[in-house]
Motif scaffolding. Sequence first.
Motif, PDB file in Angstrom:
ATOM      1  N   GLY A  28       0.814  -1.212   0.000  1.00  0.00           N
ATOM      2  CA  GLY A  28       0.000   0.000   0.000  1.00  0.00           C
ATOM      3  C   GLY A  28       0.845   1.259   0.000  1.00  0.00           C
ATOM      4  O   GLY A  28       0.490   2.255   0.624  1.00  0.00           O
ATOM      5  N   ARG A  35       4.156   0.186   8.400  1.00  0.00           N
ATOM      6  CA  ARG A  35       2.747  -0.184   8.594  1.00  0.00           C
ATOM      7  C   ARG A  35       2.557  -0.796   9.974  1.00  0.00           C
ATOM      8  O   ARG A  35       1.581  -0.512  10.669  1.00  0.00           O
ATOM      9  N   LEU A 239      -5.273  -5.847   0.613  1.00  0.00           N
ATOM     10  CA  LEU A 239      -5.343  -4.472   1.123  1.00  0.00           C
ATOM     11  C   LEU A 239      -6.159  -3.592   0.172  1.00  0.00           C
ATOM     12  O   LEU A 239      -7.004  -2.805   0.581  1.00  0.00           O
ATOM     13  N   ILE A 243      -9.514  -1.433   1.016  1.00  0.00           N
ATOM     14  CA  ILE A 243      -9.609   0.017   0.811  1.00  0.00           C
ATOM     15  C   ILE A 243     -10.756   0.329  -0.145  1.00  0.00           C
ATOM     16  O   ILE A 243     -11.574   1.210   0.100  1.00  0.00           O
ATOM     17  N   GLU A 263      -4.420   4.314  -2.413  1.00  0.00           N
ATOM     18  CA  GLU A 263      -3.677   4.153  -1.172  1.00  0.00           C
ATOM     19  C   GLU A 263      -4.549   4.560   0.012  1.00  0.00           C
ATOM     20  O   GLU A 263      -5.473   5.360  -0.118  1.00  0.00           O
ATOM     21  N   GLU A 264      -4.187   3.997   1.175  1.00  0.00           N
ATOM     22  CA  GLU A 264      -5.002   4.178   2.381  1.00  0.00           C
ATOM     23  C   GLU A 264      -5.188   5.633   2.772  1.00  0.00           C
ATOM     24  O   GLU A 264      -6.182   6.005   3.370  1.00  0.00           O
TER      25      GLU A 264
END
Length: 456
Positions: A28, A35, A239, A243, A263-264
């Motif tokens: 990510g 992380r 991931l 998201i 991306e987060e």
Amino acid sequence: MSIATVILAAGQGTRMKSETPKVLHCVGGQPMVLRAIQTAERIGADHLVVVVGHQAEAVAQAVRGRAETVLQAQQLGTGHAVLQAAELLRGRCELVLVTYADMPLLRSETLQRLIEAQRANQGGSFAMLTVTLADPHGYGRILRAADGSVAAIIEEAECTPEQRAIRELNAGVYAFDAAWLWQALPRIQPKSKGEYYLTDLVEIAVAEGRRVVGIQASDPDEVVGVNTRVHLAEVEAILRRRINQHHMLNGVTLIDPATTYIEESVQIGADTVIYPNVQLRGNTVIGSHCLIDSNTIIVDSQVGNHCRITASVIEGATLEDHVQIGPFGHLRQGAYLCEGVHLGNFGEVKNSRLGRGTRMGHFSYIGDAEIGEDVNIGAGTVTVNFDGVRKHKTIIGDHAFIGCDSMLIAPVTVAPSARTAAGAVVTRDVPEGHIAIGVPARMRPLQPLESDASAE
Ligand code: UD1
Ligand code: CA
């Protein structure tokens, strides 16, 4: 109750076949070890310690400012790894969480559940996370006692055939009573290969009549460990799904979530529609009711509401509402497009402000410029901002009209409502009520470059 988190990151990661340490590979868009730190930060850990070993310097460098590090010079097992943090943490916390840096999908909510389980485990030694998987290969098997507590963890190599079939497994995440942990760790006996297993603490606790609580991970994806680049891609996909689901449940339409890479850190408003093959990265905020069409990459940018972006690359830019870009637009650092700006194909804007309703339809370059409202920028216009030594500024007033193929040799100012003719090479300011016409170009001998040579 003060909490410390110890993140194990000393292992070699041979199977990554990489010069980069395993825990610095990104998931990510973020190195795995960061992380793991972020997850611990979210539960409010008072002390964060990363155990480094292989390529210790590189890993320590990456976590500097976010966590303390301790060196495990030789990788003598998970028990030995946690022991390296004893000196630093003894007496400084009441609860110690242990996690792995190569388990990037672990959620802080799960750590929180583990902390609560240990708080409720009065007089008990620790709480640990277990997971039930169809394929138990590679994990320690969990044996439960009649009262439901954990009786033992048997590593795969030591399993009897019946134990090997057990599906409840050790995830490798623990919440320890700190005082108990520090006195129990040195009592772990090495295995034949000289390794100290953290999992032996179950046996030590049980022998003292202290309880070990096992709580099940609700989502088995959380405890997936990364050992190869195949795992890395699997984790990335999980991931991405997480998201994307979050955004869809918040009212964002993703036409094809499988090819949408968000991306987060990115925020997106409701009723925005995102077409296939889009990447949204970094510190990016997208408003509501936008249309982000295919083959667009947006990085570290702010996009207002009702914008429409097609097949474009946008980096470090700000768009107010109702801006239209593309296809094939390129916004670079410091581009600021006010409400209603239209930037058509092959437009590039850097470090410039385009005022409300300004239009730039076709293949132009605008750099280091201040452009007013309702300006028309004809096809092929270039702000000639660089003289070979320095960058210079172009200023264009409201309602100006820049003819096709105008070269604006900066520093230069075009007054409000003034015009330039097609093909003009504008070397002097254009006053109000004038049009600059500059054809044909004249020949002059080349002069040695001076810093302000282009100022005329
Ligand atoms: C460990 C557990 C096993 C569990 C599994 C879950 C033990 C003895 N076994 O197995 O029960 O099911 O994790 O993934 O704990 N590390 C160090 N220093 C060391 C050894 C390891 O920092 O000396 C780090 C590694 O970098 C890795 C983590 O600890 O991040 C786990 O090590 P690994 O060798 O993968 O543990 P397993 O033997 O797979
Ligand atoms: Ca492992």
